[in-house]
Every structure is written in C-alpha cells, then in structure tokens.
Write an enzyme that holds these catalytic residues in place. Sequence first.
Site, PDB file in Angstrom:
ATOM      1  CB  THR A 152      -0.945  -0.008   1.214  1.00  0.00           C
ATOM      2  OG1 THR A 152      -1.701  -1.225   1.212  1.00  0.00           O
ATOM      3  CG2 THR A 152      -1.909   1.160   1.189  1.00  0.00           C
ATOM      4  CE1 TYR A 199       1.349 -10.723   0.319  1.00  0.00           C
ATOM      5  CE2 TYR A 199       2.436  -8.603   0.032  1.00  0.00           C
ATOM      6  CZ  TYR A 199       1.291  -9.362   0.003  1.00  0.00           C
ATOM      7  OH  TYR A 199       0.090  -8.792  -0.337  1.00  0.00           O
ATOM      8  CE  LYS A 243      -0.047  -8.822   3.518  1.00  0.00           C
ATOM      9  NZ  LYS A 243       0.343  -7.406   3.363  1.00  0.00           N
TER      10      LYS A 243
END
Length: 293
Positions: A48, A133, A158
Amino acid sequence: MTMKLSGVLFFPVTPFDGEGALAEDVLAEHLGRGLRHDPGAVFVACGTGEFSALSQDEHARAVQVAVEVVRGAVPVLAGAGGPLGLALAQARAARQAGADGLLLMPPYLAHGSKAGFTAYVRAVAAELPVIVYQRGPVVLDPADVVELARVPGVIGLKDGLGDVDRMQRTVLAVRREIGPGFAFFNGLPTAELTMPAYRGLGVELYSSAVFAFAPEIAKAYFAGDERLLTEFYAPLVELRSKAPGYAVSLVKAGLRLRGLDVGPVRAPLTDLTPEHEAELDLLIKTGLSLVAA
C-alpha cells in the site's frame, strides 16, 4: 523468535508532494491519525506504501518517519525485497532506524530453486525478523513453509495467493511441526472480504488497506459488524477490480476524500478516474453511516 501481533494492522500509504517527492510531514500526519485508532502494528513502505516505486533513500526515510512517530507504541515493520542486495540494504536501514521487523516481498526477475529462495530469506532474516510474503512468483508448498519457519528470524507468512486448500494444509503442517508461535496473515487485497474463509483456516491476522483511509469502518468490521461485508467491502472490491493497481489508488483517493492530501500514485499505477472517485466517495459515506448507526 516471535512477535505478538493482534488487532487491525495499519498499512499506510507513502505520500508525495506537488513535485513528486516524499512528503514526510504528510506521512507523519497520516501515521498519527491512524495511531489514534489503535492499530495492532504499522507496516510502512509495503504494498500500500508503493514499495516498488520508492528509491532506497525514500524507503529509508519513510521507515525513519514511522519509527519516530510511533515511538514504540506498536511494532513497526518495513517492506523489503527485490534483488538481494537491495533487500539487504533496506533491511539494514530499517534496523538502524529502529524498526521491529520486515515484510519480505518476493525477489523479481530471477526465479531460483526452492533452496535458493530459502537462502534469500535466510540472508535477510539475519538483519531483522521477517514475515515472508507469498504472492506472484513465490508459491510455497506446506513443506516449504515448514522449512522457512525453521530459519532463525522467520516469524510468519503473509498469503497473497488465496489458495484455501494450500493454506489449510500449510497451517496444519506448521502447527504440527513448529507449533503455535508462527504467524499467518491474510494478505489478499481488501482482506476483510475473505476473512470469513481465512478464519475457518485458523488465520486471524490480516492487512487492512481500509484502515489507512477509514479506520472507523475497519475497526467496526473487526469488532463484528458483518453488515459492512455486503454494504461496503463487496462494492469496494468491485470498484477495485475496474483497473489494475486500484488496490493502492483507492486508498490514496480515500485519504484525499477525507481531507489529507497524500498526492497521486506513482507510475506504473494510475489514479482513479473522476467517475470512480465519486463511487468511492459514496461508498465511504455509506460505510461511515453504517458505523455511526
């Protein structure tokens, strides 16, 4: 090594000024506003936060600003990844700034073996605790995650794939072989929409992009307001799907609509069209009205 994470996780944007430079004062304000809503942790300069669009100096300054604003109130984790040399430089700068850990993005272009990826993770985890991730070229089998969980400094996974079968088998394997200390996160865009499925797998943590621009809505959903799934999150996902990269563009537009000028997104991302921004404005007002009611 473990890190106790709970609650709604805050993934701030990276603001840019009128000349396109990092707007440190706006980032500090953005972080301060979010902290007033008690996030479980701050993940700065991650997806983000337009991780892939930041220079090394901008990345280091964004992490420094986050550490200075948060002042130990919650853990601060920084994005790191890409070429190994860059990932190590980001990790070392984050450690020197006082960050608590890293969200390790996938390497790009080079696709090595599983042993090579483990070596990549091991090198970065020597600097700071790492959450791996899983997305893009990083697709891990349960045995792969068990192996990574045994690497000193690797504290979590994640998931940005959304393969429920794979995740169920992965969670079961890690809990059996490693124990309960290893953390799992739902890392899909607009993760709230898929949290009912992930909770069924035993995964309670998730990244909340909505918290960045509408923390009241994010906290209300976290507290159990299921109306928001149909009235806010599902339409938000429909809007997000209208253009590649809107997962980030929506957040910046939401912040601007709520009075914080965080600037535009950087190429190759594009900002919302006026029509889509009007849709987002209406959605935010709908979500806030539900929360107020």
